[in-house]
Design an enzyme around this catalytic site. Sequence first.
Site, mmCIF file in Angstrom:
data_model
loop_
_atom_site.group_PDB
_atom_site.id
_atom_site.type_symbol
_atom_site.label_atom_id
_atom_site.label_comp_id
_atom_site.label_asym_id
_atom_site.label_seq_id
_atom_site.Cartn_x
_atom_site.Cartn_y
_atom_site.Cartn_z
ATOM 1 N N PRO A 256 0.844 -1.203 0.000
ATOM 2 C CA PRO A 256 0.000 0.000 0.000
ATOM 3 C C PRO A 256 0.884 1.261 0.000
ATOM 4 O O PRO A 256 1.932 1.266 0.650
ATOM 5 C CB PRO A 256 -0.816 -0.101 1.293
ATOM 6 C CG PRO A 256 -0.321 -1.287 2.033
ATOM 7 C CD PRO A 256 0.618 -2.058 1.173
ATOM 8 N N ASP B 105 14.337 5.360 4.545
ATOM 9 C CA ASP B 105 13.652 4.557 3.526
ATOM 10 C C ASP B 105 14.571 4.097 2.403
ATOM 11 O O ASP B 105 14.596 2.901 2.081
ATOM 12 C CB ASP B 105 12.436 5.322 2.980
ATOM 13 C CG ASP B 105 11.281 5.337 3.975
ATOM 14 O OD1 ASP B 105 11.490 4.942 5.134
ATOM 15 O OD2 ASP B 105 10.172 5.739 3.591
#
Lengths: 322, 322
Positions: free
Chosen positions: B103, B154
């Site tokens: 998602p 990230d």
Amino acid sequence: MASAPAKVILFGEHFVVYGEPAVVLAIDKRVYASARLREDESIYINSTELGTSGYFSGNYFRVERGGKEALAKLEPIRSAVEQVLALSKKKVGVSVEVHSSIPVAVGLGSSAAVATSTLAAVSRLLDLNLSKDEIFRLAYEAERSVHGTPSGIDPTISTYGGVLLFRRERGFAPLDAEADIPLVVGNTGVERSTGELVASVHRKREQYPSIMDWIIRAGGKTALKAVEALKKGDLSALGELMNINHALLCAIGVSHKSLEKLVHAARDAGAYGAKLTGGGGGGCMIALAHASKVDRVVEAIELAGGTAFIAKKTDEGVRIER
Amino acid sequence: MASAPAKVILFGEHFVVYGEPAVVLAIDKRVYASARLREDESIYINSTELGTSGYFSGNYFRVERGGKEALAKLEPIRSAVEQVLALSKKKVGVSVEVHSSIPVAVGLGSSAAVATSTLAAVSRLLDLNLSKDEIFRLAYEAERSVHGTPSGIDPTISTYGGVLLFRRERGFAPLDAEADIPLVVGNTGVERSTGELVASVHRKREQYPSIMDWIIRAGGKTALKAVEALKKGDLSALGELMNINHALLCAIGVSHKSLEKLVHAARDAGAYGAKLTGGGGGGCMIALAHASKVDRVVEAIELAGGTAFIAKKTDEGVRIER
């Protein structure tokens, strides 16, 4: 007849054990104790809230109502009566009736309110007219005989009323607070043992000292900030600090599913803030809400499975009613 | 075709902004990017997950699918492609297809995984064979051009995989961890802005510095204890620490009703622990559960209104698939 108030811990439960400050509030829910002289020399006690009654006569106890648990439940009241009888040096019997709308054994200080109101009622009956300080001392001794080394929070607040700041090393200081602190008290109906919860926090602190010590200090700072908010009458800040305090109590593992449900229901219904009060693991929570919203908060807590009542700060400690 | 993993923050979100350590885990959900040479010199990008596709040609963009938001969504991918084209010095066009089951925009590092997998696929297509360090550097630059001064968490985790300890002042250190860390990721479906949540924590810290600083430090200690538990493979301790970390995130005000619901559902279903992951205020939570219980935890989260999937640690960072 005499009466004494129940209490809620606004801030600092559990953290107080580690030297941090706690803020305690007397609420306008009272225990009423009435005393009458008896023809015989026995002590008769009837407690509506405890569902028990019985006669003490010398070393004998005869249960009237309440079965096997009656003795243990009535013994602290008997002890209070006997302390006053000993002081008065009178050879008389006394009947005591105790009435209250405070749920028992959920952290609202019901036992201490029973003790102080009984002490006041019996002392007036025997023309002793004990001062508040004397009543406090006797109630504290009674608590100590049952609980070992208690904090003294409960007998203090039920004797003097108002709002108190308590620190283990420094004792009690009365706090100035905004006249009206509109609370809703929600009872989960889930039974718990405060002693076991205190022990579990102790174990967690041994396991994770570095984490727990910072959390405990954060709890202490939250209580001190709350004192400032109380002085200013800033209910919004007070509510926010209650939410922080509750989360810190979650972090040390003393919340419970049933408490989370009521706390979130209260917040969703528009409370400034909500937290567990007392030992946690069940028992009671409190929500602070604008006076116009307390009814809605009561409803939300009841819909979430709790029982709830509205309470306010009271400055009236133990007092003679008539 | 190349792929790169998504991530979850196991410990330390928000606290990391104030210099405390964070523990981040690459999970076995991957973004797949495939690249082909084009006859013309344009860049065509089709992203299934973003629901958009379009052509970049010089300063022009022609949307194929996805409407007005297409340009903003595809621009970061275009930027990654162009960085590789510039390095290769070749005058060619490239088509990129991006597929993923992660998602987007819920704190699972989907954007960075898209960037690193695209960089790897295009560099292989153009015979550049960039090293992981080079891919990381380019992905970090791309993130910086979009987000200002990002932590770099990230792009690092999607490049190198595994488990990383991150500290603002010290950068990244890979952690040894028990092979199998069975997680359930639950998505509340509630949209939130990480930037706004970070700002709200900042405001709360300005308002209550004494409280917040202790909470932040408790958060840091929790992450460090978690490193020990990870090394030992002690999932039970890890779960308990997740619960503590979650409560501290509640204390700084970044949880949300929807997260509480999923977190409690997961715990009730037998998870070792559960917490929000990422920015909070909605988005995702994670639960750690014994392998035999992950299905039950997935079910509980879905019954509580979330969508859930099972994930495990992966040591595979960005890689060429074929």
